[in-house]
Design a protein around this motif. Structure first.
Motif, PDB file in Angstrom:
ATOM      1  N   ALA A  12      18.842  11.530   4.298  1.00  0.00           N
ATOM      2  CA  ALA A  12      19.738  12.680   5.267  1.00  0.00           C
ATOM      3  C   ALA A  12      18.897  12.878   6.411  1.00  0.00           C
ATOM      4  CB  ALA A  12      20.229  13.823   4.459  1.00  0.00           C
ATOM      5  N   ALA A  13      17.873  12.243   6.601  1.00  0.00           N
ATOM      6  CA  ALA A  13      17.120  12.528   7.959  1.00  0.00           C
ATOM      7  C   ALA A  13      16.193  11.463   8.005  1.00  0.00           C
ATOM      8  CB  ALA A  13      16.164  13.857   7.891  1.00  0.00           C
ATOM      9  N   VAL A  14      15.747  11.144   9.035  1.00  0.00           N
ATOM     10  CA  VAL A  14      14.617  10.044   9.181  1.00  0.00           C
ATOM     11  C   VAL A  14      13.062  10.465   8.717  1.00  0.00           C
ATOM     12  CG1 VAL A  14      13.597   8.247  10.668  1.00  0.00           C
ATOM     13  CG2 VAL A  14      15.818   9.050  11.278  1.00  0.00           C
ATOM     14  N   PRO A  15      12.801   9.923   7.893  1.00  0.00           N
ATOM     15  CA  PRO A  15      11.542  10.437   7.191  1.00  0.00           C
ATOM     16  C   PRO A  15      10.286   9.747   7.944  1.00  0.00           C
ATOM     17  CG  PRO A  15      12.316   8.762   5.549  1.00  0.00           C
ATOM     18  CD  PRO A  15      13.490   8.774   6.954  1.00  0.00           C
ATOM     19  N   SER A  16       9.144   9.771   7.382  1.00  0.00           N
ATOM     20  CA  SER A  16       7.986   9.480   7.851  1.00  0.00           C
ATOM     21  C   SER A  16       7.791   7.856   7.717  1.00  0.00           C
ATOM     22  CB  SER A  16       6.641  10.137   7.383  1.00  0.00           C
ATOM     23  OG  SER A  16       6.741   9.530   5.726  1.00  0.00           O
ATOM     24  N   ASP A  17       6.826   7.337   8.463  1.00  0.00           N
ATOM     25  CA  ASP A  17       6.466   5.874   8.383  1.00  0.00           C
ATOM     26  C   ASP A  17       6.044   5.515   6.877  1.00  0.00           C
ATOM     27  OD1 ASP A  17       6.886   5.733  11.085  1.00  0.00           O
ATOM     28  OD2 ASP A  17       4.880   5.465  11.835  1.00  0.00           O
ATOM     29  N   ILE A 114      19.210  -3.988   6.020  1.00  0.00           N
ATOM     30  CA  ILE A 114      19.073  -3.480   4.549  1.00  0.00           C
ATOM     31  C   ILE A 114      18.364  -1.970   4.809  1.00  0.00           C
ATOM     32  CG2 ILE A 114      17.714  -3.629   2.412  1.00  0.00           C
ATOM     33  CD1 ILE A 114      18.085  -6.702   2.505  1.00  0.00           C
ATOM     34  N   GLY A 115      17.395  -2.035   5.560  1.00  0.00           N
ATOM     35  CA  GLY A 115      16.755  -0.469   5.833  1.00  0.00           C
ATOM     36  C   GLY A 115      17.827   0.531   6.013  1.00  0.00           C
ATOM     37  N   HIS A 116      18.912   0.026   7.177  1.00  0.00           N
ATOM     38  CA  HIS A 116      19.838   1.120   7.632  1.00  0.00           C
ATOM     39  C   HIS A 116      20.861   1.457   6.079  1.00  0.00           C
ATOM     40  CE1 HIS A 116      19.646   1.244  11.604  1.00  0.00           C
ATOM     41  NE2 HIS A 116      19.702  -0.038  12.008  1.00  0.00           N
ATOM     42  N   SER A 117      21.208   0.631   5.256  1.00  0.00           N
ATOM     43  CA  SER A 117      21.627   1.017   4.128  1.00  0.00           C
ATOM     44  C   SER A 117      21.318   2.327   3.328  1.00  0.00           C
ATOM     45  CB  SER A 117      21.670  -0.077   3.150  1.00  0.00           C
ATOM     46  OG  SER A 117      20.485  -0.361   2.283  1.00  0.00           O
ATOM     47  N   PHE A 118      19.859   2.513   3.449  1.00  0.00           N
ATOM     48  CA  PHE A 118      19.512   3.982   2.798  1.00  0.00           C
ATOM     49  C   PHE A 118      19.729   5.013   3.312  1.00  0.00           C
ATOM     50  CE2 PHE A 118      16.615   0.169   1.522  1.00  0.00           C
ATOM     51  CZ  PHE A 118      16.777   0.627  -0.067  1.00  0.00           C
ATOM     52  N   PHE A 119      20.486   4.942   4.522  1.00  0.00           N
ATOM     53  CA  PHE A 119      21.067   6.210   5.134  1.00  0.00           C
ATOM     54  C   PHE A 119      22.381   6.497   4.986  1.00  0.00           C
ATOM     55  CE2 PHE A 119      17.379   4.941   7.656  1.00  0.00           C
ATOM     56  CZ  PHE A 119      16.644   6.357   7.925  1.00  0.00           C
ATOM     57  N   TYR A 120      22.975   5.810   3.913  1.00  0.00           N
ATOM     58  CA  TYR A 120      24.438   5.728   3.373  1.00  0.00           C
ATOM     59  C   TYR A 120      24.115   6.475   2.095  1.00  0.00           C
ATOM     60  CZ  TYR A 120      26.248   2.766   7.142  1.00  0.00           C
ATOM     61  OH  TYR A 120      26.587   2.394   8.453  1.00  0.00           O
ATOM     62  N   GLU A 138      16.196   3.390  14.248  1.00  0.00           N
ATOM     63  CA  GLU A 138      16.041   1.874  14.479  1.00  0.00           C
ATOM     64  C   GLU A 138      14.550   1.879  14.128  1.00  0.00           C
ATOM     65  OE1 GLU A 138      18.163  -0.258  15.129  1.00  0.00           O
ATOM     66  OE2 GLU A 138      19.795   1.087  14.841  1.00  0.00           O
ATOM     67  N   ARG A 139      13.615   2.725  14.725  1.00  0.00           N
ATOM     68  CA  ARG A 139      12.204   2.374  14.590  1.00  0.00           C
ATOM     69  C   ARG A 139      11.958   2.436  13.073  1.00  0.00           C
ATOM     70  NH1 ARG A 139       7.842   5.430  13.620  1.00  0.00           N
ATOM     71  NH2 ARG A 139       5.794   4.722  14.396  1.00  0.00           N
ATOM     72  N   PHE A 140      12.434   3.193  12.300  1.00  0.00           N
ATOM     73  CA  PHE A 140      12.418   3.674  10.986  1.00  0.00           C
ATOM     74  C   PHE A 140      12.501   2.200  10.349  1.00  0.00           C
ATOM     75  CE2 PHE A 140      13.265   3.901   6.586  1.00  0.00           C
ATOM     76  CZ  PHE A 140      12.615   4.816   5.997  1.00  0.00           C
ATOM     77  N   CYS A 141      13.663   1.560  10.649  1.00  0.00           N
ATOM     78  CA  CYS A 141      14.077   0.465   9.921  1.00  0.00           C
ATOM     79  C   CYS A 141      13.306  -0.893  10.486  1.00  0.00           C
ATOM     80  CB  CYS A 141      15.746  -0.098  10.385  1.00  0.00           C
ATOM     81  SG  CYS A 141      16.779   1.226   9.447  1.00  0.00           S
ATOM     82  N   ASP A 142      12.867  -1.031  11.657  1.00  0.00           N
ATOM     83  CA  ASP A 142      11.708  -1.867  12.077  1.00  0.00           C
ATOM     84  C   ASP A 142      10.607  -1.834  11.517  1.00  0.00           C
ATOM     85  OD1 ASP A 142      13.395  -3.102  14.148  1.00  0.00           O
ATOM     86  OD2 ASP A 142      12.324  -1.535  15.687  1.00  0.00           O
ATOM     87  N   LEU A 143      10.274  -0.739  11.095  1.00  0.00           N
ATOM     88  CA  LEU A 143       9.056  -0.540  10.152  1.00  0.00           C
ATOM     89  C   LEU A 143       9.253  -1.019   8.771  1.00  0.00           C
ATOM     90  CD1 LEU A 143       5.988   0.072   9.753  1.00  0.00           C
ATOM     91  CD2 LEU A 143       6.656   2.578   9.597  1.00  0.00           C
ATOM     92  N   PHE A 144      10.532  -0.743   8.286  1.00  0.00           N
ATOM     93  CA  PHE A 144      10.770  -0.804   7.054  1.00  0.00           C
ATOM     94  C   PHE A 144      10.622  -2.580   7.036  1.00  0.00           C
ATOM     95  CE2 PHE A 144      14.268  -2.708   4.190  1.00  0.00           C
ATOM     96  CZ  PHE A 144      13.860  -2.282   2.957  1.00  0.00           C
ATOM     97  N   ALA A 145      11.582  -3.049   7.766  1.00  0.00           N
ATOM     98  CA  ALA A 145      11.774  -4.741   7.890  1.00  0.00           C
ATOM     99  C   ALA A 145      10.121  -5.325   7.894  1.00  0.00           C
ATOM    100  CB  ALA A 145      12.526  -5.163   9.037  1.00  0.00           C
ATOM    101  N   SER A 146       9.539  -4.912   8.852  1.00  0.00           N
ATOM    102  CA  SER A 146       8.242  -5.413   8.714  1.00  0.00           C
ATOM    103  C   SER A 146       7.221  -5.378   7.439  1.00  0.00           C
ATOM    104  CB  SER A 146       7.183  -4.813   9.878  1.00  0.00           C
ATOM    105  OG  SER A 146       6.170  -5.318  10.100  1.00  0.00           O
TER     106      SER A 146
END
Length: 287
Positions: A12-17, A114-120, A138-146
């Motif tokens: 429900a919020a963008v967490p840390s790296d 897939i990273g975006h799905s955790f914000f649902y 978007e930055r969080f999902c980039d890091l998740f994907a990497s």
């Protein structure tokens, strides 16, 4: 963590790296079945089949300002991941390098979605978004994907182009994704793909940035590097030098290799201050 269960994160919020990396590790653990190994590529077929993601390749017009991929909630609580069926424009972060494949570039987009799905909230049907989209997400999902494609820690000791290419082969990812994994482990390090616009004579070689990771330099920027110019002529070069790009000066250990496409150079630039600190630590611990 139960590796047989999909991670039950609802953000429900963008967490840390650190959370992005932890979440990627949990998804990778979930994908491991049979003889699959941590040391190899993520099994996206297992992830998508078992976690409720359906992949479709459709025209999204990424090359003319559209999306490279989209996550679409389904009425049954699962998701469609729509991937653009056309390659991205040449100046995209995912622009191709010699040896990359369309499948490798698509995997990064799928992992990002897939990273975006955790914000649902997936307990509702269709899944309900918990927060509005944002650049931070978007930055969080980039890091998740990497981190999903190349697990954290793998590139901790990498400082050379050949090792980046070996990482690309080991995890079956694009050169850009392998480069992102390297810069994630080594803040301040830059990976650059450079090209020549014509067959210059060795003494008048001009190199231009095609892409850089992190994305610090615009495509077409002139690159002034003695090691890169030497690599263009000799095939490879490694030197400590002052590099000038777009008015930015810095002292780097530069490792450069000419790719099979003879007009391409791939180079890793590691700041010498960071390198000196690593050497002091190695001496202190006798490693």
């Amino acid at each position: 963590m139960n590796k047989h269960r999909w991670p039950q994160w609802q953000l429900a919020a963008v967490p840390s790296d650190r959370v992005a990396e932890q979440l990627a590790l949990e998804v990778r653990e979930f994908s491991l079945v049979g003889s699959a190994s941590w040391s190899g590529p993520c099994d996206f077929q297992q992830v998508c089949e078992r976690a409720g993601f359906r992949i479709s390749y459709v025209p999204l017009e990424a090359g003319t300002g559209g999306h490279e991929a989209l996550l679409v909630p389904r009425l049954d609580g699962s998701f469609d991941i729509l991937v653009d069926d056309d390659p991205p424009p040449p100046d995209s972060l995912l622009a191709e390098c010699e040896g990359d494949t369309d499948e490798q570039r698509a995997q990064y987009r799928i992992a990002h979605e897939i990273g975006h799905s955790f914000f649902y909230d997936r307990s509702s049907a269709p899944p309900r978004r918990l927060i509005p989209p944002s650049p931070q997400e978007e930055r969080f999902c980039d890091l998740f994907a990497s981190a999903l494609l190349v697990p954290p820690g793998v590139t901790a000791r990498i400082s050379a182009v050949q090792e980046v290419l070996e990482c690309r082969k080991r995890f079956e990812v694009s050169t850009a994704v392998a480069s992102k994994a390297l810069t994630r482990e080594h803040p301040g390090t830059v990976v650059i793909k450079a090209t020549t616009r014509r067959q210059d004579k060795p003494e008048t070689i001009r190199l231009f940035v095609a892409w850089s990771i992190p994305n610090r330099f615009a495509p077409g920027t002139v690159l002034h590097s003695r090691a890169a110019a030497e690599a263009f002529c000799a095939g490879a070069a490694r030197d400590e030098e002052t590099v000038r790009i777009e008015g930015v000066l810095g002292r780097y250990l530069v490792d450069a290799v000419r790719m099979p496409d003879v007009s391409e150079i791939l180079m890793v630039m590691m700041p010498t201050l960071r390198l000196a600190r690593r050497r002091r630590l190695q001496m202190a611990f006798n490693i």
